[in-house]
Scaffold this motif. Structure first.
Motif, PDB file in Angstrom:
ATOM      1  N   TYR A  93       0.837  -1.203   0.000  1.00  0.00           N
ATOM      2  CA  TYR A  93       0.000   0.000   0.000  1.00  0.00           C
ATOM      3  C   TYR A  93       0.874   1.258   0.000  1.00  0.00           C
ATOM      4  N   LEU A  97       1.028   4.256  -2.800  1.00  0.00           N
ATOM      5  CA  LEU A  97       0.668   5.607  -2.372  1.00  0.00           C
ATOM      6  C   LEU A  97       1.762   6.636  -2.643  1.00  0.00           C
ATOM      7  N   CYS A 121      -5.481   2.963  -2.981  1.00  0.00           N
ATOM      8  CA  CYS A 121      -4.139   3.540  -2.929  1.00  0.00           C
ATOM      9  C   CYS A 121      -3.790   4.303  -4.200  1.00  0.00           C
ATOM     10  N   ARG A 156      -8.963   7.828   2.659  1.00  0.00           N
ATOM     11  CA  ARG A 156      -9.295   7.777   1.231  1.00  0.00           C
ATOM     12  C   ARG A 156     -10.798   7.790   0.956  1.00  0.00           C
ATOM     13  N   LYS A 215       3.411  13.513  -2.628  1.00  0.00           N
ATOM     14  CA  LYS A 215       2.537  12.447  -2.147  1.00  0.00           C
ATOM     15  C   LYS A 215       2.857  12.076  -0.698  1.00  0.00           C
ATOM     16  N   ARG A 219       0.242  12.530   2.456  1.00  0.00           N
ATOM     17  CA  ARG A 219      -0.254  11.325   3.132  1.00  0.00           C
ATOM     18  C   ARG A 219       0.576  10.932   4.350  1.00  0.00           C
TER      19      ARG A 219
END
Length: 235
Positions: A93, A97, A121, A156, A215, A219
């Motif tokens: 994952y 991501l 993801c 998400r 990213k 996240r």
């Protein structure tokens, strides 16, 4: 086993086996250990290329399933190894991501449990209209979510959708999945991969190290939770 294809503007990662519609040894594209190794190798190849080439990534599959998630046969036979196995799932994952390329999931069939989470993801998701459900069956199966999985779903999905999906094990068809903001588009099966390619291609110019940094910043709390080892107490 999963395989990677490359065209002029995108990579395509297929979660099934090349040359066959259904792999008799893994017809549901479950997260077997060797399957996870192949996915990791393909993602590493895309990540390395993404440092210099301007291409997007489409993640799709062959057969009836996008992926049915965890390898329950392995889990039942190796319960003592469950925490480490789930850590490996979390690592996949995390890799998706944080790839330095735009990622688009083309959900060609059923996406259940950990497989449904894998689709989340991706940066963008398209789902076929004729067949297949996105679902989190854990509650119905009396299976808990790991902290990392719960964090992924909270991040998400909207709160309303996460609450319904996690607590009721509802099966969402493509139109319902769009309405719940699980996926971005519902398209006919014949157009699925082409549409995913188009979206990935439109975003390909963003590929590179800076995209990965963005990213990771976007996240960060989720990534920190996914990096925390699954405790034996989950059992």
């Amino acid at each position: 086993m999963p395989f990677l294809r490359e065209s002029d503007d995108v990579y395509e990662l297929y979660l099934g086996t090349e040359g066959v519609e259904l792999d008799e040894t893994n017809p549901e594209n479950r997260f077997a250990l060797t399957w996870l190794d192949q996915v990791n190798a393909a993602l590493d190849e895309v990540a390395a290329a993404g440092e210099s080439s301007k291409k997007g990534l489409v993640i799709t599959a062959t057969g009836k399933f996008f992926t049915n998630g965890l390898d329950t046969d392995y889990i039942f036979a190796h319960g003592d190894k469950l925490p480490g196995y789930l850590d490996s799932v979390h690592a996949v994952y995390t890799k998706v991501l944080t790839l330095p390329v735009a990622t688009v999931a083309a959900i060609n069939g059923h996406a259940f449990g950990a497989g449904a989470m894998l689709a989340l993801c991706a940066d963008y998701r398209v789902m076929r209209t004729e067949r297949g459900f996105w679902s989190l069956p854990e509650a119905a199966l009396s299976m808990p979510f790991t902290a990392g999985m719960a964090a992924l779903l909270r991040t998400r999905l909207t709160d309303a959708t996460a609450t319904e999906a996690m607590l009721t094990s509802r099966r969402y068809g493509a139109d319902d999945a769009v309405a719940a903001a699980i996926v971005d588009e519902a398209v006919p099966a014949d157009d699925l991969v082409a549409r995913a390619r188009a979206v990935a291609g439109e975003r390909a110019a963003m590929a590179g190290p800076t995209l990965a940094i963005i990213k990771k910043g976007l996240r960060q709390p989720l990534l920190a939770t996914l990096a925390t080892q699954v405790p034996p107490s989950l059992l």
